[in-house]
Design a protein around this motif. Structure first.
Motif, mmCIF file in Angstrom:
data_model
loop_
_atom_site.group_PDB
_atom_site.id
_atom_site.type_symbol
_atom_site.label_atom_id
_atom_site.label_comp_id
_atom_site.label_asym_id
_atom_site.label_seq_id
_atom_site.Cartn_x
_atom_site.Cartn_y
_atom_site.Cartn_z
ATOM 1 N N UNK A 129 14.704 57.127 25.115
ATOM 2 C CA UNK A 129 13.427 56.948 25.799
ATOM 3 C C UNK A 129 12.509 56.137 24.886
ATOM 4 N N UNK A 130 11.890 55.136 25.458
ATOM 5 C CA UNK A 130 10.941 54.317 24.692
ATOM 6 C C UNK A 130 9.636 55.075 24.555
ATOM 7 N N UNK A 131 9.133 55.120 23.329
ATOM 8 C CA UNK A 131 7.855 55.813 23.157
ATOM 9 C C UNK A 131 6.715 54.946 23.691
ATOM 10 N N UNK A 132 5.550 55.527 23.890
ATOM 11 C CA UNK A 132 4.432 54.773 24.487
ATOM 12 C C UNK A 132 4.034 53.525 23.699
ATOM 13 N N UNK A 133 4.221 53.533 22.394
ATOM 14 C CA UNK A 133 3.876 52.350 21.594
ATOM 15 C C UNK A 133 4.757 51.175 22.010
ATOM 16 N N UNK A 134 6.044 51.419 22.163
ATOM 17 C CA UNK A 134 6.973 50.360 22.560
ATOM 18 C C UNK A 134 6.604 49.830 23.945
ATOM 19 N N UNK A 135 6.286 50.710 24.861
ATOM 20 C CA UNK A 135 5.919 50.293 26.214
ATOM 21 C C UNK A 135 4.620 49.474 26.181
ATOM 22 N N UNK A 136 3.659 49.883 25.375
ATOM 23 C CA UNK A 136 2.407 49.115 25.270
ATOM 24 C C UNK A 136 2.659 47.721 24.698
ATOM 25 N N UNK A 137 3.502 47.639 23.673
ATOM 26 C CA UNK A 137 3.824 46.320 23.105
ATOM 27 C C UNK A 137 4.518 45.467 24.161
ATOM 28 N N UNK A 138 5.511 46.024 24.823
ATOM 29 C CA UNK A 138 6.245 45.294 25.862
ATOM 30 C C UNK A 138 5.301 44.760 26.935
ATOM 31 N N UNK A 139 4.324 45.562 27.318
ATOM 32 C CA UNK A 139 3.418 45.175 28.413
ATOM 33 C C UNK A 139 2.529 43.982 28.054
ATOM 34 N N UNK A 140 2.441 43.643 26.785
ATOM 35 C CA UNK A 140 1.645 42.481 26.373
ATOM 36 C C UNK A 140 2.405 41.162 26.572
ATOM 37 N N UNK A 141 3.688 41.256 26.785
ATOM 38 C CA UNK A 141 4.533 40.075 26.920
ATOM 39 C C UNK A 141 4.855 39.818 28.385
ATOM 40 N N UNK A 142 5.217 38.564 28.705
ATOM 41 C CA UNK A 142 5.683 38.290 30.072
ATOM 42 C C UNK A 142 6.989 39.057 30.337
ATOM 43 N N UNK A 143 7.361 39.152 31.598
ATOM 44 C CA UNK A 143 8.616 39.807 31.963
ATOM 45 C C UNK A 143 9.795 39.111 31.297
ATOM 46 N N UNK A 144 10.873 39.876 31.103
ATOM 47 C CA UNK A 144 12.082 39.336 30.483
ATOM 48 C C UNK A 144 12.565 38.108 31.249
ATOM 49 N N UNK A 145 13.068 37.111 30.526
ATOM 50 C CA UNK A 145 13.513 35.876 31.186
ATOM 51 C C UNK A 145 14.860 36.054 31.878
ATOM 52 N N UNK A 146 15.175 35.117 32.755
ATOM 53 C CA UNK A 146 16.466 35.127 33.429
ATOM 54 C C UNK A 146 17.576 34.697 32.487
ATOM 55 N N UNK A 147 18.797 34.793 32.987
ATOM 56 C CA UNK A 147 19.948 34.321 32.226
ATOM 57 C C UNK A 147 20.530 35.345 31.274
ATOM 58 N N UNK A 148 21.438 34.896 30.434
ATOM 59 C CA UNK A 148 22.130 35.671 29.409
ATOM 60 C C UNK A 148 23.119 36.694 29.962
ATOM 61 N N UNK A 149 23.672 36.405 31.118
ATOM 62 C CA UNK A 149 24.774 37.210 31.641
ATOM 63 C C UNK A 149 24.422 38.665 31.909
ATOM 64 N N UNK A 150 25.439 39.506 31.787
ATOM 65 C CA UNK A 150 25.267 40.931 32.093
ATOM 66 C C UNK A 150 24.259 41.588 31.152
ATOM 67 N N UNK A 151 24.282 41.254 29.871
ATOM 68 C CA UNK A 151 23.302 41.832 28.953
ATOM 69 C C UNK A 151 21.887 41.468 29.407
#
Length: 165
Positions: A129-151
């Motif tokens: 489970x991601x802690x709230x700090x990780x989620x807050x950091x993630x929310x500052x960035x754009x959504x994950x980009x497309x591509x890079x296969x299954x991963x």
């Protein structure tokens, strides 16, 4: 530019380590005498626990990257994804404060590669489970980009789940 504190970088790296670690046994089963991915995870863990962000982290990541390439070349897909998870865990310490979608890979790349390694090995995916700090950091960035296969698909799924809260 995105503001990132040292504490936030340590939290992101700790999360990446926790995500990559379950896949390490997949690599070690295929290559029991190769400790390079383990070294990358340990270097990242040391940073997450308070050590300086150093060249040793980058060097261990490059070593794990070579392990990834060797297992990929040998047709050991699950092991190669596990090694990539270790590379990504070390790379999390170098999350850049650039508002670019590609930076999401520093946050969630270890989770995506580890989940894919588990899928390939026929093991259940263990994602901490991601802690709230990780989620807050993630929310500052754009959504994950497309591509890079299954991963990449797995990273985008996790990205969407974490942003939902």
């Amino acid at each position: 530019m995105i503001e990132l504190s040292l504490g936030e970088l340590r939290s992101v790296t700790a999360y990446a380590v926790a995500c990559a670690e379950p896949a390490l046994s997949i690599f070690e089963q295929a290559r029991p005498d190769d400790h390079r991915p383990h070294g990358a995870i340990e270097a990242a863990r040391a940073f997450a626990e308070g050590a300086k962000r150093s060249k040793a982290i980058r060097d261990s990541a490059w070593s794990a990257q070579r392990a990834y390439q060797e297992t990929c070349d040998a047709g050991q897909a699950a092991a190669s994804e596990a090694a990539r998870a270790a590379v990504a865990a070390a790379g999390a310490a170098f999350l850049h404060p650039l508002a670019k979608a590609t930076q999401v890979w520093h946050i969630l790349g270890a989770a995506g590669h580890a989940a894919y390694a588990c899928e390939l090995a026929g093991r259940p995916v263990q994602r901490p489970v991601a802690d709230p700090v990780v989620v807050r950091v993630l929310s500052r960035y754009p959504n994950a980009p497309g591509g890079r296969g299954r991963a990449g698909e797995l990273v985008r799924e996790l990205d969407a789940l974490l942003r939902k809260g």
